[in-house]
Design an enzyme around this catalytic site. Structure first.
Site, mmCIF file in Angstrom:
data_model
loop_
_atom_site.group_PDB
_atom_site.id
_atom_site.type_symbol
_atom_site.label_atom_id
_atom_site.label_comp_id
_atom_site.label_asym_id
_atom_site.label_seq_id
_atom_site.Cartn_x
_atom_site.Cartn_y
_atom_site.Cartn_z
ATOM 1 C CB CYS A 101 -0.903 -0.021 1.229
ATOM 2 S SG CYS A 101 -2.038 1.378 1.320
ATOM 3 C CG HIS A 143 -5.685 -2.389 -1.306
ATOM 4 N ND1 HIS A 143 -4.710 -2.997 -0.547
ATOM 5 C CD2 HIS A 143 -5.380 -1.059 -1.302
ATOM 6 C CE1 HIS A 143 -3.863 -2.074 -0.091
ATOM 7 N NE2 HIS A 143 -4.254 -0.892 -0.549
ATOM 8 C CD GLU A 144 -6.707 1.443 -3.944
ATOM 9 O OE1 GLU A 144 -6.871 2.376 -3.122
ATOM 10 O OE2 GLU A 144 -5.584 0.974 -4.184
ATOM 11 C CG HIS A 147 -7.348 2.772 1.177
ATOM 12 N ND1 HIS A 147 -6.585 3.033 2.304
ATOM 13 C CD2 HIS A 147 -6.531 2.115 0.327
ATOM 14 C CE1 HIS A 147 -5.371 2.549 2.134
ATOM 15 N NE2 HIS A 147 -5.308 1.978 0.939
#
Length: 177
Positions: A101, A143-144, A147
């Site tokens: 990341c 993953h995004e 966030h």
């Protein structure tokens, strides 16, 4: 073209908050943010980046899969802005694979993710889009999306044993698949 933005790192509170929905996609601020995220990810050798990673709490990220030093086997795709994204369906199959990341420099983790997902998002032109994503690109999306929900990949590793430094990853994992 775009401006390179400073990337927020682990410990910055913006990375732990749930991002706000984007209401006006055509707003100049949002369109400029998209351009800036694309150039920032490219300059940092990232394959994706979310608005909270540059200190902006908007539900927006870029997926920009391409082979890089960090991900030499990544598939090539055009950078795509995904606004107010969500997973609408997913496979039962979960695969553990290595992630890094831009907000957690120097660390990689073995993270379990759905192998295939169906997603919905609005593109930068304001069109509602649906896609079926698999493997590496599905991993980037998840993953995004994390966030945008205040979750960082280190929160998802099953054990501290699944964390390695970038140097060890390069030496052991990439050299010995």
């Amino acid at each position: 073209m775009g401006e390179i933005l400073a990337i927020s790192e682990l410990g910055n509170p913006v990375l732990r908050h749930c991002a706000n929905p984007v209401n006006n996609i055509r707003e100049e601020r949002i369109q400029t943010l998209i351009d800036n995220l694309i150039i920032t990810a490219s300059q940092a050798n990232g394959v994706g980046i979310a608005a909270p990673q540059v200190g902006i709490s908007d539900r927006l990220f870029i997926i920009a899969s391409r082979p890089t030093l960090r991900y030499p086997n990544a598939p090539l795709m055009e950078p795509t802005a995904m606004i107010n994204p969500k997973i609408i369906n997913h496979s039962h199959e979960i695969i553990k694979d290595w992630e890094g990341c831009l907000s957690v420099p120097g660390i990689r983790g073995l993270v379990p993710r759905y192998q295939a997902i169906e997603v919905e998002y609005t593109n930068r032109e304001g069109e509602l889009c649906y896609q079926h994503l698999t493997n590496f690109v599905a991993r980037i999306f998840q993953h995004e999306l994390d966030h945008l929900n205040g979750i960082i990949f280190v929160d998802r590793v099953e054990s501290n044993q699944d964390l390695v430094t970038e140097a060890e990853y390069q030496k052991r994992i990439l050299d010995f698949p």
